[in-house]
Motif scaffolding. Structure first.
Motif, mmCIF file in Angstrom:
data_model
loop_
_atom_site.group_PDB
_atom_site.id
_atom_site.type_symbol
_atom_site.label_atom_id
_atom_site.label_comp_id
_atom_site.label_asym_id
_atom_site.label_seq_id
_atom_site.Cartn_x
_atom_site.Cartn_y
_atom_site.Cartn_z
ATOM 1 N N ILE A 120 53.159 -54.242 -10.469
ATOM 2 C CA ILE A 120 51.904 -54.856 -11.903
ATOM 3 C C ILE A 120 50.480 -54.755 -10.398
ATOM 4 O O ILE A 120 49.621 -54.263 -10.797
ATOM 5 N N ASN A 121 50.954 -55.749 -9.309
ATOM 6 C CA ASN A 121 49.869 -56.037 -8.491
ATOM 7 C C ASN A 121 48.769 -54.668 -7.822
ATOM 8 O O ASN A 121 48.335 -54.273 -8.099
ATOM 9 N N PHE A 122 49.575 -53.394 -7.678
ATOM 10 C CA PHE A 122 49.122 -52.054 -7.784
ATOM 11 C C PHE A 122 48.504 -51.880 -8.494
ATOM 12 O O PHE A 122 47.383 -50.974 -8.053
ATOM 13 N N ALA A 123 49.419 -51.452 -9.735
ATOM 14 C CA ALA A 123 48.551 -51.308 -11.053
ATOM 15 C C ALA A 123 47.195 -51.989 -11.130
ATOM 16 O O ALA A 123 46.006 -51.147 -11.313
ATOM 17 N N VAL A 124 47.142 -52.556 -10.967
ATOM 18 C CA VAL A 124 46.308 -54.048 -11.277
ATOM 19 C C VAL A 124 44.873 -53.283 -9.946
ATOM 20 O O VAL A 124 43.658 -53.911 -10.987
ATOM 21 N N SER A 125 45.388 -53.334 -9.253
ATOM 22 C CA SER A 125 43.777 -53.352 -8.204
ATOM 23 C C SER A 125 43.667 -51.601 -7.683
ATOM 24 O O SER A 125 42.721 -51.583 -8.312
ATOM 25 N N GLY A 126 44.846 -50.753 -8.088
ATOM 26 C CA GLY A 126 44.101 -49.337 -8.689
ATOM 27 C C GLY A 126 43.222 -49.188 -9.714
ATOM 28 O O GLY A 126 41.865 -48.743 -9.797
ATOM 29 N N LYS A 127 43.369 -50.205 -11.048
ATOM 30 C CA LYS A 127 42.665 -50.150 -12.313
ATOM 31 C C LYS A 127 41.298 -51.075 -11.757
ATOM 32 O O LYS A 127 40.111 -49.999 -12.135
ATOM 33 N N VAL A 128 41.107 -51.694 -11.196
ATOM 34 C CA VAL A 128 39.571 -52.859 -10.102
ATOM 35 C C VAL A 128 39.333 -51.392 -9.835
ATOM 36 O O VAL A 128 37.783 -51.304 -9.963
ATOM 37 N N LYS A 129 40.277 -51.195 -8.656
ATOM 38 C CA LYS A 129 38.804 -49.596 -7.862
ATOM 39 C C LYS A 129 39.155 -48.333 -8.270
ATOM 40 O O LYS A 129 37.485 -48.502 -7.991
ATOM 41 N N THR A 130 40.310 -48.974 -9.739
ATOM 42 C CA THR A 130 38.243 -47.436 -10.285
ATOM 43 C C THR A 130 37.745 -47.418 -10.541
ATOM 44 O O THR A 130 36.676 -47.141 -10.684
ATOM 45 N N ALA A 131 38.027 -48.914 -11.418
ATOM 46 C CA ALA A 131 36.127 -48.875 -12.336
ATOM 47 C C ALA A 131 35.120 -49.322 -11.113
ATOM 48 O O ALA A 131 33.835 -48.804 -11.586
ATOM 49 N N ASN A 132 35.215 -50.102 -10.545
ATOM 50 C CA ASN A 132 34.212 -50.808 -9.467
ATOM 51 C C ASN A 132 34.832 -50.656 -8.176
ATOM 52 O O ASN A 132 35.850 -51.987 -7.444
ATOM 53 N N PRO A 133 34.868 -49.484 -7.216
ATOM 54 C CA PRO A 133 34.691 -49.569 -6.132
ATOM 55 C C PRO A 133 35.231 -50.148 -4.836
ATOM 56 O O PRO A 133 35.938 -50.900 -4.411
ATOM 57 N N SER A 134 33.023 -51.350 -5.494
ATOM 58 C CA SER A 134 32.938 -52.261 -4.303
ATOM 59 C C SER A 134 33.253 -53.711 -5.108
ATOM 60 O O SER A 134 33.012 -54.058 -4.687
ATOM 61 N N ALA A 135 34.034 -53.480 -6.046
ATOM 62 C CA ALA A 135 34.754 -54.888 -6.725
ATOM 63 C C ALA A 135 35.259 -55.705 -4.639
ATOM 64 O O ALA A 135 36.034 -55.318 -4.937
ATOM 65 N N TYR A 136 34.457 -56.980 -5.265
ATOM 66 C CA TYR A 136 35.364 -57.895 -4.078
ATOM 67 C C TYR A 136 36.472 -58.663 -4.595
ATOM 68 O O TYR A 136 36.453 -58.912 -5.598
ATOM 69 N N SER A 137 37.707 -58.603 -3.476
ATOM 70 C CA SER A 137 38.699 -59.324 -3.903
ATOM 71 C C SER A 137 38.590 -61.037 -3.535
ATOM 72 O O SER A 137 37.825 -61.259 -2.672
ATOM 73 N N PHE A 138 39.589 -61.904 -3.814
ATOM 74 C CA PHE A 138 39.316 -63.055 -3.762
ATOM 75 C C PHE A 138 39.549 -63.683 -1.963
ATOM 76 O O PHE A 138 39.300 -64.266 -1.518
ATOM 77 N N ALA A 139 40.224 -62.045 -1.382
ATOM 78 C CA ALA A 139 40.275 -62.477 -0.108
ATOM 79 C C ALA A 139 39.631 -62.208 1.012
ATOM 80 O O ALA A 139 39.080 -62.608 1.683
ATOM 81 N N GLU A 140 38.991 -61.300 0.523
ATOM 82 C CA GLU A 140 37.647 -60.916 0.941
ATOM 83 C C GLU A 140 36.321 -62.180 0.556
ATOM 84 O O GLU A 140 35.702 -62.457 1.442
ATOM 85 N N MET A 141 36.459 -62.819 -1.039
ATOM 86 C CA MET A 141 35.360 -64.070 -0.803
ATOM 87 C C MET A 141 35.591 -64.843 -0.273
ATOM 88 O O MET A 141 34.695 -65.803 0.103
ATOM 89 N N ALA A 142 36.995 -65.334 -0.295
ATOM 90 C CA ALA A 142 36.920 -66.644 1.116
ATOM 91 C C ALA A 142 36.943 -66.256 2.331
ATOM 92 O O ALA A 142 36.378 -66.948 3.155
ATOM 93 N N GLU A 143 36.908 -65.169 2.730
ATOM 94 C CA GLU A 143 36.417 -64.791 4.553
ATOM 95 C C GLU A 143 35.217 -65.429 3.892
ATOM 96 O O GLU A 143 34.457 -65.515 5.086
ATOM 97 N N PHE A 144 34.021 -64.419 2.579
ATOM 98 C CA PHE A 144 32.292 -64.924 3.300
ATOM 99 C C PHE A 144 32.054 -66.324 2.735
ATOM 100 O O PHE A 144 31.204 -66.851 3.619
ATOM 101 N N SER A 145 33.039 -67.574 1.795
ATOM 102 C CA SER A 145 33.052 -68.470 1.926
ATOM 103 C C SER A 145 33.614 -69.070 3.197
ATOM 104 O O SER A 145 32.291 -70.283 4.124
ATOM 105 N N ASN A 146 34.561 -68.795 4.167
ATOM 106 C CA ASN A 146 34.051 -69.500 5.076
ATOM 107 C C ASN A 146 33.304 -68.781 6.538
ATOM 108 O O ASN A 146 32.821 -69.266 7.605
ATOM 109 N N GLU A 147 33.013 -67.990 6.159
ATOM 110 C CA GLU A 147 31.577 -67.808 7.110
ATOM 111 C C GLU A 147 30.895 -68.238 6.722
ATOM 112 O O GLU A 147 29.740 -68.639 8.109
#
Length: 204
Positions: A112-139
């Protein structure tokens, strides 16, 4: 004028040709060397500018308006060879969080996780994940710890205002009606990070 023997007659044009080739090669190598030096200088300048560019990207990403997000929980074991995964879809306009529960066996618990990730990235390849956003916040100096039950790599901010396609996608995969919860309106990641504890992510 002295006569040239056969070997000399043959050798002179060859030597002349070789001399021209060496001259041409030296010129080419000099040009290549100059281009390499120029490229290295450009790379050095880009490397010097990268920290500033990264900081700007991080700052803008934290404040960028969102239409919603998809929060994916880690699979939870609920019985012998039985697992559930909760996927929550948030609508920033209504403030509603709809959570869909998916039941799988152990072999398919991560599907299910892989399917949802694939759906989001297919619709919007530049979508930021929560993990990436957490890194931005830390920076930017704000320490963020994502909930342990949340899969940060498979949770994404959504910029597309048409959330209907994501809702229909989740409805199509889930056999159960979603649980709906009002968690208030959030405009960007900064709002989301302040309300992470209010996300519908069940404790394992």
């Amino acid at each position: 004028m002295p006569k040239l023997n056969v070997l000399e007659v043959i050798a002179l044009p060859v030597l002349g040709y070789l001399a021209i080739q060496v001259f041409t090669m030296n010129g080419t190598l000099s040009t290549v060397s100059t281009k390499v030096e120029n490229t290295e200088q450009r790379v050095d300048k880009l490397a010097d500018a990268l920290p500033g560019i990264q900081a700007r990207v991080a700052s803008e990403a934290l404040k960028r308006p969102i239409a919603g997000f998809i929060a994916t929980a880690n699979p939870v074991k609920v019985g012998e060879n039985a697992w559930t995964t909760d996927i929550s879809l948030y609508d920033a306009k209504s403030g509603e969080l709809k959570t869909y529960t998916f039941a799988t066996d152990e072999r398919m618990k991560d599907a299910i996780n892989f399917a949802v990730s694939g759906k989001v990235k297919t619709a919007n390849p530049s979508a930021y994940s929560f993990a990436e956003m957490a890194e931005f916040s830390n920076e930017q100096g704000t320490a963020i710890d994502l909930p342990g039950t949340l899969n940060g790599q498979a949770s994404f901010l959504i910029k597309d205002k048409n959330l209907k396609s994501y809702e229909e996608y989740l409805k199509g995969m889930s056999k159960n009606a979603p649980q709906t919860k009002d968690i208030g309106q959030m405009a960007n990641w900064q709002d989301v990070e302040h309300n992470l504890k209010n996300l519908y992510v069940p404790e394992g």
